[in-house]
Design a protein around this motif. Sequence first.
Motif, mmCIF file in Angstrom:
data_model
loop_
_atom_site.group_PDB
_atom_site.id
_atom_site.type_symbol
_atom_site.label_atom_id
_atom_site.label_comp_id
_atom_site.label_asym_id
_atom_site.label_seq_id
_atom_site.Cartn_x
_atom_site.Cartn_y
_atom_site.Cartn_z
ATOM 1 N N GLU A 89 3.793 -3.709 -1.594
ATOM 2 C CA GLU A 89 2.429 -4.016 -1.996
ATOM 3 C C GLU A 89 1.901 -5.304 -1.366
ATOM 4 N N ARG A 90 2.748 -6.330 -1.295
ATOM 5 C CA ARG A 90 2.294 -7.600 -0.721
ATOM 6 C C ARG A 90 1.910 -7.429 0.749
ATOM 7 N N ALA A 91 2.749 -6.719 1.510
ATOM 8 C CA ALA A 91 2.456 -6.483 2.929
ATOM 9 C C ALA A 91 1.177 -5.671 3.086
ATOM 10 N N ALA A 92 0.972 -4.689 2.194
ATOM 11 C CA ALA A 92 -0.247 -3.866 2.256
ATOM 12 C C ALA A 92 -1.479 -4.710 1.978
ATOM 13 N N PHE A 93 -1.378 -5.619 1.026
ATOM 14 C CA PHE A 93 -2.482 -6.510 0.686
ATOM 15 C C PHE A 93 -2.850 -7.391 1.881
ATOM 16 N N ILE A 94 -1.837 -8.029 2.474
ATOM 17 C CA ILE A 94 -2.070 -8.934 3.606
ATOM 18 C C ILE A 94 -2.577 -8.161 4.827
ATOM 19 N N THR A 95 -1.972 -6.998 5.103
ATOM 20 C CA THR A 95 -2.379 -6.193 6.261
ATOM 21 C C THR A 95 -3.807 -5.684 6.103
ATOM 22 N N GLY A 96 -4.122 -5.167 4.923
ATOM 23 C CA GLY A 96 -5.454 -4.614 4.682
ATOM 24 C C GLY A 96 -6.554 -5.641 4.842
ATOM 25 N N GLU A 319 -5.237 0.772 -4.437
ATOM 26 C CA GLU A 319 -3.936 0.192 -4.787
ATOM 27 C C GLU A 319 -4.072 -1.008 -5.721
ATOM 28 N N GLY A 320 -5.286 -1.293 -6.168
ATOM 29 C CA GLY A 320 -5.499 -2.407 -7.086
ATOM 30 C C GLY A 320 -5.567 -3.754 -6.409
ATOM 31 N N ASN A 321 -5.748 -3.773 -5.082
ATOM 32 C CA ASN A 321 -5.796 -5.035 -4.336
ATOM 33 C C ASN A 321 -7.203 -5.448 -3.939
ATOM 34 N N ALA A 322 -8.193 -4.775 -4.505
ATOM 35 C CA ALA A 322 -9.607 -5.127 -4.346
ATOM 36 C C ALA A 322 -10.290 -4.727 -5.646
ATOM 37 N N PRO A 323 -11.478 -5.256 -5.935
ATOM 38 C CA PRO A 323 -12.156 -4.913 -7.197
ATOM 39 C C PRO A 323 -12.267 -3.395 -7.400
ATOM 40 N N GLU A 324 -12.114 -2.971 -8.654
ATOM 41 C CA GLU A 324 -12.125 -1.534 -8.976
ATOM 42 C C GLU A 324 -13.431 -0.863 -8.564
ATOM 43 N N SER A 325 -14.532 -1.614 -8.569
ATOM 44 C CA SER A 325 -15.834 -1.048 -8.199
ATOM 45 C C SER A 325 -15.857 -0.548 -6.753
ATOM 46 N N MET A 326 -14.943 -1.058 -5.916
ATOM 47 C CA MET A 326 -14.876 -0.610 -4.522
ATOM 48 C C MET A 326 -14.216 0.759 -4.401
ATOM 49 N N ASN A 327 -13.582 1.205 -5.469
ATOM 50 C CA ASN A 327 -12.881 2.491 -5.484
ATOM 51 C C ASN A 327 -13.795 3.579 -6.047
ATOM 52 N N LYS A 328 -15.017 3.627 -5.552
ATOM 53 C CA LYS A 328 -16.017 4.602 -6.012
ATOM 54 C C LYS A 328 -16.582 5.347 -4.806
ATOM 55 N N LEU A 329 -16.879 6.625 -5.017
ATOM 56 C CA LEU A 329 -17.486 7.432 -3.969
ATOM 57 C C LEU A 329 -18.844 7.947 -4.428
ATOM 58 N N THR A 330 -19.756 8.103 -3.479
ATOM 59 C CA THR A 330 -21.051 8.696 -3.808
ATOM 60 C C THR A 330 -20.891 10.215 -3.858
ATOM 61 N N SER A 331 -21.978 10.907 -4.183
ATOM 62 C CA SER A 331 -21.943 12.367 -4.190
ATOM 63 C C SER A 331 -21.662 12.926 -2.802
ATOM 64 N N ASN A 332 -21.917 12.099 -1.763
ATOM 65 C CA ASN A 332 -21.605 12.484 -0.380
ATOM 66 C C ASN A 332 -20.202 12.058 0.031
ATOM 67 N N LYS A 447 -0.459 -13.806 -4.873
ATOM 68 C CA LYS A 447 0.396 -14.300 -5.955
ATOM 69 C C LYS A 447 -0.431 -14.607 -7.202
ATOM 70 N N MET A 448 -1.625 -15.195 -7.007
ATOM 71 C CA MET A 448 -2.505 -15.513 -8.139
ATOM 72 C C MET A 448 -2.973 -14.233 -8.846
ATOM 73 N N LEU A 449 -3.362 -13.221 -8.050
ATOM 74 C CA LEU A 449 -3.825 -11.957 -8.633
ATOM 75 C C LEU A 449 -2.719 -11.284 -9.431
ATOM 76 N N LYS A 450 -1.509 -11.293 -8.895
ATOM 77 C CA LYS A 450 -0.392 -10.654 -9.588
ATOM 78 C C LYS A 450 -0.018 -11.420 -10.850
ATOM 79 N N SER A 451 -0.146 -12.741 -10.808
ATOM 80 C CA SER A 451 0.142 -13.553 -12.003
ATOM 81 C C SER A 451 -0.856 -13.249 -13.106
ATOM 82 N N LYS A 452 -2.143 -13.109 -12.728
ATOM 83 C CA LYS A 452 -3.174 -12.759 -13.713
ATOM 84 C C LYS A 452 -2.934 -11.380 -14.296
#
Length: 464
Positions: A89-96, A319-332, A447-452
């Motif tokens: 997960e950490r590598a995915a966060f940094i790479t993304g 994957e929970g590494n960005a705000p949940e609102s970004m994980n939304k799709l339009t009708s298209n 690290k801060m996000l995971k601690s929270k």
Amino acid sequence: MDQLKSENQNLSRGLKNRHVQLLAIGGAIGTGLFLGSGRSIHLAGPSILFAYMITGIICFFIMRALGELLLSNLNYHSFVDFVYDYLGERAAFITGWTYWFCWISLAMADVTAAGLYIQYWFPNIANWVPSLIILVILLIMNLTAVKLFGEMEFWFALIKVVAILALIIIGTFMVIKGFSTDAGAASFTNLWSHGGMFPKGATGFILSFQMVVFAFTGIELVGLTAGETEDPERVIPKAINNIPIRIIIFYVGALFIIMSIYPWTSINPDKSPFVQVFSAVGIAAAASIVNFVVLTSAASACNSGIFSTSRMVYSLAKEGNAPESMNKLTSNQIPANATMFSAIVILISVILNYIMPEGVFVLITSISTFCFIFIWAIIVICHLKYRKTNPELAAKNKFKMPLYPIMNYIILAFLAFVIITLAFNNETRVALFVTPIWFIMLAVIYKMLKSKAKSREVLKRNLV
């Protein structure tokens, strides 16, 4: 029905074969060829042809590794998904977020450049006006449907292809006819009769790789289209396998003809050699034609930046590494929030265009080049891990990367070599020391996000 809905279905598969094929071409052809090739030729002479061929071969194998990984699981929508599976997960966060930054910085520079190109015809218009108009148009297109993104990239790439083919055809005719220029007769002998193929020696040849590699940044974009491509198992391999032919034709072919028409010593490093060739033929509007081509190239880069960064933020949100609102799709089936977020960040370049010194943009794009090298290395490392941990799955894959694992290590050695050469260039040396700050910052944020997140879980358990 809500305009935005939770991600309970996949991204739209609206990209057709012709879109992906032209995306692959567009990703391999940037403004570096149209504007920067003069400087590259000045630095290395005819040996620049070998630098492009070597880098092209390396990029082909990187793309084969990427293609094999993406087609090993059709649920992968970007390389962040397989980085999560194979490196954690950490590598995915940094790479993304690093890949997001790569394209954001390039898009910021290109949307500003697009405004400057339009000023060539309309010098009285302030730079930020055309930059803003272009960004808004590209945003609307990206929000409407993925096939519109594909259509725009199709035509942007087609313009570049036509311009290069025109140069090759006209240039070949000039060489055959022995066309006289202000530097002498056009002839294939111009390639080796002015100091040989390596007139600047090994030093010039080695230092040229920094510009050549930068010209190829973005070639991995075709891999991000896997989740939105009709019949990816057929289309993606075809696009990747054609990369070597395209590199030979468009990069090596164009530069070969240019240096045959003009001795490399007569090519102005500060101007586009395309303008020089078209002007020699007597095309009065040569400068305007090339300006139009680089304008579409810059708009294409910004368009690709909006597309790629929005998909990257969407994958991170899954994957929970960005705000949940970004994980939304339009009708298209478009990740609208992620798309608008990236466009807003790119918009900052329009605002800062007045107050930001030009040197800062050079620094940002230099850091971006380092980050692209990091992304390519991560892809190759993930491929190594995939082959070692999933031998049975790899055996079933019909699109294997050739020469595994030797080629994986050759690629990693080449990327390390490029980083060393970048350290010898005054403009990019500073970025070499600044780049680690970006990765340290991402590690701290993770690290801060995971601690929270851990604190919230503990609180929930205590409340229960």
